[in-house]
Structures are given as C-alpha cells and as structure tokens.
Design a protein around this motif. Structure first.
Motif, PDB file in Angstrom:
ATOM      1  N   ARG A  40      42.928  29.501  37.383  1.00  0.00           N
ATOM      2  CA  ARG A  40      44.208  28.793  37.256  1.00  0.00           C
ATOM      3  C   ARG A  40      45.364  29.693  36.838  1.00  0.00           C
ATOM      4  O   ARG A  40      46.491  29.487  37.255  1.00  0.00           O
ATOM      5  N   ARG A  41      45.095  30.679  35.988  1.00  0.00           N
ATOM      6  CA  ARG A  41      46.184  31.479  35.429  1.00  0.00           C
ATOM      7  C   ARG A  41      46.172  32.929  35.863  1.00  0.00           C
ATOM      8  O   ARG A  41      47.117  33.667  35.561  1.00  0.00           O
ATOM      9  N   GLY A  42      45.110  33.375  36.523  1.00  0.00           N
ATOM     10  CA  GLY A  42      45.012  34.775  36.900  1.00  0.00           C
ATOM     11  C   GLY A  42      45.830  35.129  38.127  1.00  0.00           C
ATOM     12  O   GLY A  42      46.272  34.270  38.886  1.00  0.00           O
ATOM     13  N   ARG A  43      46.032  36.420  38.323  1.00  0.00           N
ATOM     14  CA  ARG A  43      46.730  36.925  39.498  1.00  0.00           C
ATOM     15  C   ARG A  43      45.771  36.854  40.673  1.00  0.00           C
ATOM     16  O   ARG A  43      44.647  37.328  40.601  1.00  0.00           O
ATOM     17  N   ARG A  44      46.251  36.299  41.797  1.00  0.00           N
ATOM     18  CA  ARG A  44      45.400  36.106  42.964  1.00  0.00           C
ATOM     19  C   ARG A  44      45.624  37.236  43.961  1.00  0.00           C
ATOM     20  O   ARG A  44      46.763  37.567  44.293  1.00  0.00           O
ATOM     21  N   VAL A  45      44.510  37.810  44.425  1.00  0.00           N
ATOM     22  CA  VAL A  45      44.551  38.839  45.460  1.00  0.00           C
ATOM     23  C   VAL A  45      43.601  38.370  46.563  1.00  0.00           C
ATOM     24  O   VAL A  45      42.413  38.157  46.320  1.00  0.00           O
ATOM     25  N   LEU A  54      42.398  37.850  38.968  1.00  0.00           N
ATOM     26  CA  LEU A  54      42.362  38.826  37.883  1.00  0.00           C
ATOM     27  C   LEU A  54      43.156  38.292  36.713  1.00  0.00           C
ATOM     28  O   LEU A  54      44.359  38.031  36.840  1.00  0.00           O
ATOM     29  N   TYR A  55      42.488  38.111  35.590  1.00  0.00           N
ATOM     30  CA  TYR A  55      43.118  37.563  34.396  1.00  0.00           C
ATOM     31  C   TYR A  55      43.017  38.592  33.272  1.00  0.00           C
ATOM     32  O   TYR A  55      41.923  38.994  32.884  1.00  0.00           O
ATOM     33  N   PRO A  56      44.166  39.051  32.731  1.00  0.00           N
ATOM     34  CA  PRO A  56      44.118  40.076  31.685  1.00  0.00           C
ATOM     35  C   PRO A  56      43.595  39.522  30.355  1.00  0.00           C
ATOM     36  O   PRO A  56      43.834  38.368  30.015  1.00  0.00           O
ATOM     37  N   VAL A 104      37.309  37.161  38.804  1.00  0.00           N
ATOM     38  CA  VAL A 104      36.489  36.138  39.441  1.00  0.00           C
ATOM     39  C   VAL A 104      36.644  36.310  40.942  1.00  0.00           C
ATOM     40  O   VAL A 104      37.769  36.347  41.456  1.00  0.00           O
ATOM     41  N   VAL A 105      35.529  36.437  41.644  1.00  0.00           N
ATOM     42  CA  VAL A 105      35.534  36.652  43.088  1.00  0.00           C
ATOM     43  C   VAL A 105      35.002  35.387  43.750  1.00  0.00           C
ATOM     44  O   VAL A 105      33.888  34.955  43.472  1.00  0.00           O
ATOM     45  N   ARG A 136      52.157  39.563  35.096  1.00  0.00           N
ATOM     46  CA  ARG A 136      51.504  38.770  34.058  1.00  0.00           C
ATOM     47  C   ARG A 136      50.806  37.585  34.703  1.00  0.00           C
ATOM     48  O   ARG A 136      51.126  37.190  35.815  1.00  0.00           O
ATOM     49  N   PRO A 137      49.865  36.967  34.028  1.00  0.00           N
ATOM     50  CA  PRO A 137      49.183  35.808  34.581  1.00  0.00           C
ATOM     51  C   PRO A 137      50.143  34.652  34.817  1.00  0.00           C
ATOM     52  O   PRO A 137      51.159  34.535  34.138  1.00  0.00           O
TER      53      PRO A 137
END
Length: 139
Positions: A40-45, A54-56, A104-105, A136-137
């Motif tokens: 929900r809050r991580g950067r999506r690639v 990817l969530y810091p 998370v993949v 940032r997320p």
C-alpha cells in the motif's frame, strides 16, 4: 539396515540439495501487516512479469523479501516453482542491496513461462532501479 549418519550428512556432496539458496528468517517478510504496508505504501516498480513494492525501513534493519504469487499464475506446483525462482534471485541480489528495505515481489500471470535468465535480469534491474530512487513511500 539403518545408516549411522544423519540425513544431512548422507546427501552426496554434489547434490543440488546442498546448493539451494535459502533466505534467512531475518531477510523474509513474514507478517501480513508488513506485506500490506509494503504494497500500500511502498514505491512500485513494474516489469513485464512482476511488480515490486519497495518500502524503506530504518537503515539499521536488514533488507527483507516477500513474495506474492496468485492462483492466476497456475496451480500450486507452478506457484511454488515461481516462488522458488524469485527467492533464488533475491538470495543472489541480497548482498549487493542496501540495508533497511522491505521488497515484496508480486508474480504476474505468465511468469511461469519466462526463462530463468530473463526473470533474473528483470528482477535484478527492477530492484536496483527501485533501490537507487530517492522517492519516499506513498502516503
């Protein structure tokens, strides 16, 4: 006749069993809340066959990996094969990644048909792209 050696010592030295990549427990996303937060809050690639979130986290904590493979990918055997392949890529990339992130993949339908080299290069490139970004997320 029973062997006097434990099972781990009976495995042939050149056996594939001794070469399986294993992520340490500290390097795995385990709790559903952690998966939810990363998605929900991580950067999506995005790649052609997977989406990485990817969530810091604090830099003092280890990088952790989690894997999501839905039933749209295939039956249980296929999903587990895909998960093992993604885990092997994560194991290879882990030493070169910075600490303090949850990755998370999510495997997309069709990922089971992708050759190993393609999958490995896609995920490796996506992880390095996401790790180098300073975004940032999402709130």
């Amino acid at each position: 006749m029973r062997s006097s050696l434990p099972a781990a010592q009976r495995v042939a030295p050149n056996s594939r069993r001794n070469q399986l990549p294993v992520l340490a427990r500290a390097n795995r996303v385990l709790r559903p809340d952690d998966f939810r937060q990363a998605v929900r809050r991580g950067r999506r690639v995005s790649t052609a066959h997977a989406v990485l979130y990817l969530y810091p986290r604090p830099a003092s904590e280890p990088t952790r990996f989690g894997f999501i493979v839905s039933k749209a990918v295939g039956n249980a055997v296929t999903r587990n094969l895909v998960r093992r392949r993604m885990r092997a890529v994560a194991h290879d990339v882990l030493p070169s990644m910075q600490t303090g992130a949850d990755v998370v993949v999510r495997g997309l339908p069709g990922v089971d048909q992708v050759p190993w080299q393609t999958l490995a290069s896609e995920l490796t490139d996506a992880m390095s792209t996401g790790a180098m970004s300073t975004g940032r997320p999402r709130a």
